[in-house]
Write a protein that holds these residues in place. Structure first.
Motif, PDB file in Angstrom:
ATOM      1  N   GLN A  17       0.838  -1.198   0.000  1.00  0.00           N
ATOM      2  CA  GLN A  17       0.000   0.000   0.000  1.00  0.00           C
ATOM      3  C   GLN A  17       0.877   1.253   0.000  1.00  0.00           C
ATOM      4  O   GLN A  17       0.670   2.186   0.777  1.00  0.00           O
ATOM      5  CB  GLN A  17      -0.975  -0.015   1.177  1.00  0.00           C
ATOM      6  CG  GLN A  17      -1.963  -1.161   1.099  1.00  0.00           C
ATOM      7  CD  GLN A  17      -2.943  -1.180   2.250  1.00  0.00           C
ATOM      8  OE1 GLN A  17      -2.667  -0.694   3.340  1.00  0.00           O
ATOM      9  NE2 GLN A  17      -4.103  -1.744   1.994  1.00  0.00           N
ATOM     10  N   ASN A  36       2.625   4.736  -0.915  1.00  0.00           N
ATOM     11  CA  ASN A  36       2.113   6.050  -1.302  1.00  0.00           C
ATOM     12  C   ASN A  36       2.768   6.543  -2.586  1.00  0.00           C
ATOM     13  O   ASN A  36       2.201   7.373  -3.287  1.00  0.00           O
ATOM     14  CB  ASN A  36       2.352   7.066  -0.189  1.00  0.00           C
ATOM     15  CG  ASN A  36       1.580   6.723   1.064  1.00  0.00           C
ATOM     16  OD1 ASN A  36       0.432   6.305   0.990  1.00  0.00           O
ATOM     17  ND2 ASN A  36       2.223   6.854   2.198  1.00  0.00           N
ATOM     18  N   MET A  75      -0.490   4.190  -7.340  1.00  0.00           N
ATOM     19  CA  MET A  75       0.010   5.379  -6.642  1.00  0.00           C
ATOM     20  C   MET A  75       0.837   6.228  -7.609  1.00  0.00           C
ATOM     21  O   MET A  75       1.206   5.745  -8.678  1.00  0.00           O
ATOM     22  CB  MET A  75       0.855   4.959  -5.424  1.00  0.00           C
ATOM     23  CG  MET A  75       2.186   4.289  -5.739  1.00  0.00           C
ATOM     24  SD  MET A  75       2.131   2.587  -6.379  1.00  0.00           S
ATOM     25  CE  MET A  75       1.296   1.680  -5.116  1.00  0.00           C
ATOM     26  N   ILE A 123       6.714  14.917  -0.788  1.00  0.00           N
ATOM     27  CA  ILE A 123       5.868  14.509   0.338  1.00  0.00           C
ATOM     28  C   ILE A 123       5.452  15.734   1.145  1.00  0.00           C
ATOM     29  O   ILE A 123       4.287  15.882   1.531  1.00  0.00           O
ATOM     30  CB  ILE A 123       6.606  13.471   1.214  1.00  0.00           C
ATOM     31  CG1 ILE A 123       6.746  12.151   0.456  1.00  0.00           C
ATOM     32  CG2 ILE A 123       5.877  13.265   2.546  1.00  0.00           C
ATOM     33  CD1 ILE A 123       7.694  11.151   1.132  1.00  0.00           C
TER      34      ILE A 123
END
Length: 156
Positions: free
Chosen positions: A42, A44, A107, A147
């Motif tokens: 999962q 990002n 992603m 980020i």
């Protein structure tokens, strides 16, 4: 460019970012398992790090370039800018491409070409451990900046 990828992962982890490498040795892994690993984790972001090649007859081709397919454009721009400004490399730009790992990940995903192993300028640089470390710092800086930008955009 496994040494660069490993150094990027270390730098990100030092900043509290969990980094998952699709490989830790020079054993080649097919594209589909790489995508599956990113999806299962999962993740990002997905950043694939490579060194380009044009053949020995084209030593004049040098420079860094970063590819994206759909949602990775901002990530690609940030990493590419960090590489070019940090290392003074020829800027071959940010480009859209249909590479498997870019198309099949859910992603934001990019593929970074750290230079041309066949290039008269890039080849010797990529063979130098100090340069590879500087490249890793530039890529990690670009990821961290992206980020940070996403976090700020989300808090508005």
């Amino acid at each position: 460019m496994l040494p660069i990828a490993q150094q990027v992962a270390t730098l990100l982890q030092q900043q509290g970012i969990q980094a998952v490498l699709t490989r830790n040795s020079n054993v080649e892994i097919d594209l589909e398992p790489r995508v599956q690993m990113a999806e299962q984790a999962q993740a990002n972001l997905f950043v694939s790090i490579h060194a380009n090649s044009m053949g020995l007859e084209r030593p004049d081709i040098n420079g860094a370039e970063t590819y994206y397919y759909a949602s990775g454009e901002a990530l690609a721009q940030t990493i590419q800018s960090s590489i070019v400004s940090s290392l003074g490399m020829n800027d071959r730009g940010v480009k859209q491409a249909r590479f498997y790992v870019l198309r099949r990940t859910s992603m934001p995903s990019v593929l970074v070409e750290t230079g041309f192993v066949t290039g008269s300028e890039d080849g010797p640089r990529l063979a130098d451990a100090n340069f590879r470390n500087q490249m890793a710092v530039a890529i990690a800086r670009g990821i961290l900046l992206y980020i940070q930008q996403q976090a700020m955009a989300g808090s508005r």
